[in-house]
Design an enzyme around this catalytic site. Structure first.
Site, PDB file in Angstrom:
ATOM      1  N   ASP A 182      15.553   8.808 -10.473  1.00 42.73           N
ATOM      2  CA  ASP A 182      16.378   8.189  -9.435  1.00 42.73           C
ATOM      3  C   ASP A 182      17.727   7.742 -10.005  1.00 42.73           C
ATOM      4  OD1 ASP A 182      16.846   7.328  -6.810  1.00 42.73           O
ATOM      5  OD2 ASP A 182      14.885   6.354  -6.656  1.00 42.73           O
ATOM      6  N   TRP A 222      21.050  11.309  -4.802  1.00 44.64           N
ATOM      7  CA  TRP A 222      21.426  11.101  -3.400  1.00 44.64           C
ATOM      8  C   TRP A 222      22.663  11.898  -2.963  1.00 44.64           C
ATOM      9  CZ3 TRP A 222      22.334   5.493  -5.160  1.00 44.64           C
ATOM     10  CH2 TRP A 222      21.171   4.979  -5.734  1.00 44.64           C
ATOM     11  N   GLY A 223      22.952  13.000  -3.640  1.00 38.43           N
ATOM     12  CA  GLY A 223      24.121  13.795  -3.293  1.00 38.43           C
ATOM     13  C   GLY A 223      25.418  13.247  -3.842  1.00 38.43           C
ATOM     14  N   ASP A 243      18.274   8.322   1.118  1.00 37.47           N
ATOM     15  CA  ASP A 243      16.869   8.346   1.527  1.00 37.47           C
ATOM     16  C   ASP A 243      16.743   8.673   3.015  1.00 37.47           C
ATOM     17  OD1 ASP A 243      16.331   7.601  -1.023  1.00 37.47           O
ATOM     18  OD2 ASP A 243      15.380   5.695  -0.532  1.00 37.47           O
TER      19      ASP A 243
END
Length: 656
Positions: A182, A222-223, A243
């Protein structure tokens, strides 16, 4: 020319008589024995590439409130529901398993009250069911549980920064086959994503080599910082958006569609590398069966990883049948490994997506109705890269052939819903084949329009492992292409590439261990066709920097290269659309000189409408001002703005 001597004339006449007799005999024989028909030139077979991972992950249903018993019960339900038979393999333990403690040597320690036997015990249990086990960490020093506590107290130190090699090796020794990394800490610390995930990817490779257990890396930033530009070759999957569901919230169609829109980067997805729009919400409270099918259809047409996130212990048979539908899953897992693209939107909100499948003349299609009323939507064969010859249409959810149609098919699609089809037996539109002009370099590659094309690359790889190469199309961002083993025979893999109209395109493959490269074959997808917007003064094109998709990104001038970030579709609604879903926009409804010209989600407002005029100007309908290269500059990076129309060449444009 001199005549031959007399004795040669005699021999020639004798030989002629004999040849004539032989010819007459052969002709007579042909009346009775016909030769076999000539064989058509064979096309190298498509080599299957690694497909997108499938499985289940704990986050959507349990957030950080997980332990051995929670995961064990999900594993049991996973098996009982028949998910393995449908291709689902991974059981992934997400955030919450680790509260950030390490021993004196820096090794991760866990609460053995929650995880009896440690993390290797739950990995062993997952493996005992014939499944693969996944685990989670963060790229930063402090993970998401520190910044966003979700069911547990804030946990400092739950990231892997400073311990990449150590942690990846530990995960592999524990028996894990998958690791999601993450970005909460990485984002908070302002780390460079490409550099950080390169170090993590290297650590994963080292761990796999040490233990002999392949470890699949999931990049989860997350791009941010445009991972589609740099993640291919580092990991088989990378997140393209935030998300899909936030802690404490219910599933949302708005989030679903937003994540789908953000995941469409077809030039990055190929040969075993996949854009990841996040986990599935199928079967979670708040979604109807129709919404669940739409969710699956959109993930399948985009070829996304399929990681279920519902509570499997309470899953209904209806949800299970949606997750395991063999024909829909087959579209997602198609061995050609390409991403679907938008090929039509005749009316705002009535969208057609097409995916080129393995084999010849095969396409998957999703008709998506984003409006509030039931509507007819038509898919045309020509938009899919097929001719108008007849093709068979099949409803994938109903698993029923609908008939044979000559040029198109129209379906009635409910409000907010989808219809998912397979078009098969069609005739491929004309393609063009190019041989290399030098090793790995193909020049003079033509395209009838600017847009996305499928490029089949013929090659031979006699080794036992895949070889990689860097592919550069014109001046676009390069990508890493994988070439699986072929044996001694030639095969092909496919990529999707943006090409400019004309015959000046070039494709170059470079690397230290290239396979034996053959010809490339280029297949158009006409439904993606757009135009370059070229400045008269600069000779450069309207461009969105670095393939960025963020709303508010200002358009600029850049060397023309035909990439997806330069291919603009001028719609009947007077929109200039890039990426299939972003409109050229006068920022904040601006009407004054210097107003930034940006991209924004298409919304139908007048500040997103443009008149393309015969004198070469492009005027904003809302402001009445001209699209202008700021300060009459001509260099790469020159911003595009609105300005009073003045006849200058920095306000003149050609759409090609």
């Amino acid at each position: 020319m001199f005549p031959p001597p007399r004795h040669l004339l005699h021999r020639s006449r004798t030989l002629a008589v004999r040849l004539l007799a032989l010819a007459l005999t052969a002709t007579a024989a042909l009346l009775f024995v016909q030769p076999p028909p000539a064989k058509a030139a064979t096309t190298p077979p498509q080599i299957p590439v690694p497909t997108a991972p499938m499985g289940w992950a704990s986050w959507n249903s349990f957030a950080a409130k997980i332990d051995y018993n929670v995961i064990k019960s999900q594993v049991d339900a996973f098996v009982a529901a028949g998910l393995p038979a449908a291709g689902y393999r991974y059981v992934n333990i997400d955030e919450g398993w680790w509260q950030g403690t390490r021993d004196s040597a820096g090794n991760i320690t866990v609460d053995t009250g929650e995880w009896p036997g440690g993390m290797s015990a739950i990995a062993d249990y997952i493996h005992s069911k014939g499944l693969k086990a996944g685990i989670y960490t963060d790229a930063g020093k402090d993970g998401c549980g520190y910044y966003y506590p979700t069911g547990r107290p804030a946990a400092p130190g739950s990231g892997s920064e400073g311990h990449y090699d150590q942690d990846m090796l530990q995960f592999s020794k524990w028996g894990f086959d998958f690791v999601k990394v993450d970005w909460c800490g990485g984002d908070a610390e302002g780390l460079d994503a490409a550099t950080t995930y390169k170090a993590i990817s290297d650590a994963v490779a080292k761990a796999s080599a040490t233990t002999g257990r392949p470890l699949t890396l999931s990049v989860c930033n997350w791009g941010k910082q445009n991972p589609w530009n740099w993640a291919p070759g580092l990991a088989p999957m990378w997140r393209t958006s935030t998300d899909i569901i936030y802690y404490g919230n219910k599933p949302s169609m708005t989030n679903l569609l937003s994540n789908f829109d953000q995941t469409l980067h077809p030039s990055a997805q190929h040969t075993g590398s996949y854009n990841d729009p996040d986990m599935l919400m199928v079967g979670m409270d708040g979604f109807t069966a129709a919404q669940n099918r739409t969710h699956m259809a959109l993930w399948a047409i985009s070829g996304a990883p399929l990681l279920a996130g519902n509570d499997l212990t309470t899953m209904t048979s209806e949800t299970a049948s949606i997750l395991t539908d063999p024909e829909v899953v087959a579209v997602d897992q198609d061995p050609r490994g390409l991403q679907g693209v938008k090929v039509a939107e005749d009316t705002t909100g009535l969208q057609v997506y097409g995916k080129v499948l393995s084999g010849t003349g095969n396409r998957a299609v999703v008709l998506l109705n984003r409006t509030s009323a039931t509507q007819n939507i038509t898919v045309r064969w020509s938009d899919l890269g097929l001719t108008n010859a007849s093709a068979t249409v099949r409803d994938l959810w109903a698993r029923k052939d609908l008939g044979t149609y000559g040029t198109s098919y129209t379906a009635n699609v409910p409000a907010g819903g989808t219809v998912m089809l397979k078009v098969s037996g069609g005739t491929e539109a004309a393609s063009s084949t190019y041989s290399a002009t030098s090793t790995g370099r193909y020049t003079g590659v033509g395209a009838t329009s600017t847009g996305v094309n499928v490029v089949d690359i013929a090659y031979t790889n006699t080794s036992s492992t895949a070889r990689t190469a860097t592919l550069q199309v014109d001046g676009q961002t390069p990508t890493t292409v994988s070439f699986p083993p072929t044996g001694s025979a030639q095969g092909t893999v496919s990529v999707e590439a943006g090409l400019s109209k004309g015959s000046a395109n070039s494709l170059t493959l470079t690397g230290t261990s290239l396979p034996g490269l053959g010809a490339i074959t280029v297949h158009p997808i006409p439904g993606t066709n757009g135009s370059l917007i070229t400045g008269r003064q600069s000779g450069r094109c309207a461009d969105i920097y670095n393939n960025t998709i963020t709303n508010g990104t200002q358009a600029e001038l850049w060397d023309c290269n035909g990439g997806q970030n330069q291919s603009w579709t001028y719609t009947p609604r007077k929109e200039l659309v890039v990426y299939g879903n972003k409109c050229l926009d006068a920022y904040n409804l601006g009407t004054t000189n210097g107003t930034k010209v940006v991209i924004w989600d298409c919304n139908g407002q007048a500040n997103q409408k443009w008149n393309v005029n015969s004198d070469g100007t492009i005027t904003n309908v809302n402001a009445g001002l001209c699209l202008d290269a700021s300060g009459a500059a001509t260099s790469n990076g020159t911003n595009l703005v609105l300005w009073s129309c003045n006849g200058g060449d920095n306000q003149k444009w050609t759409l090609t």
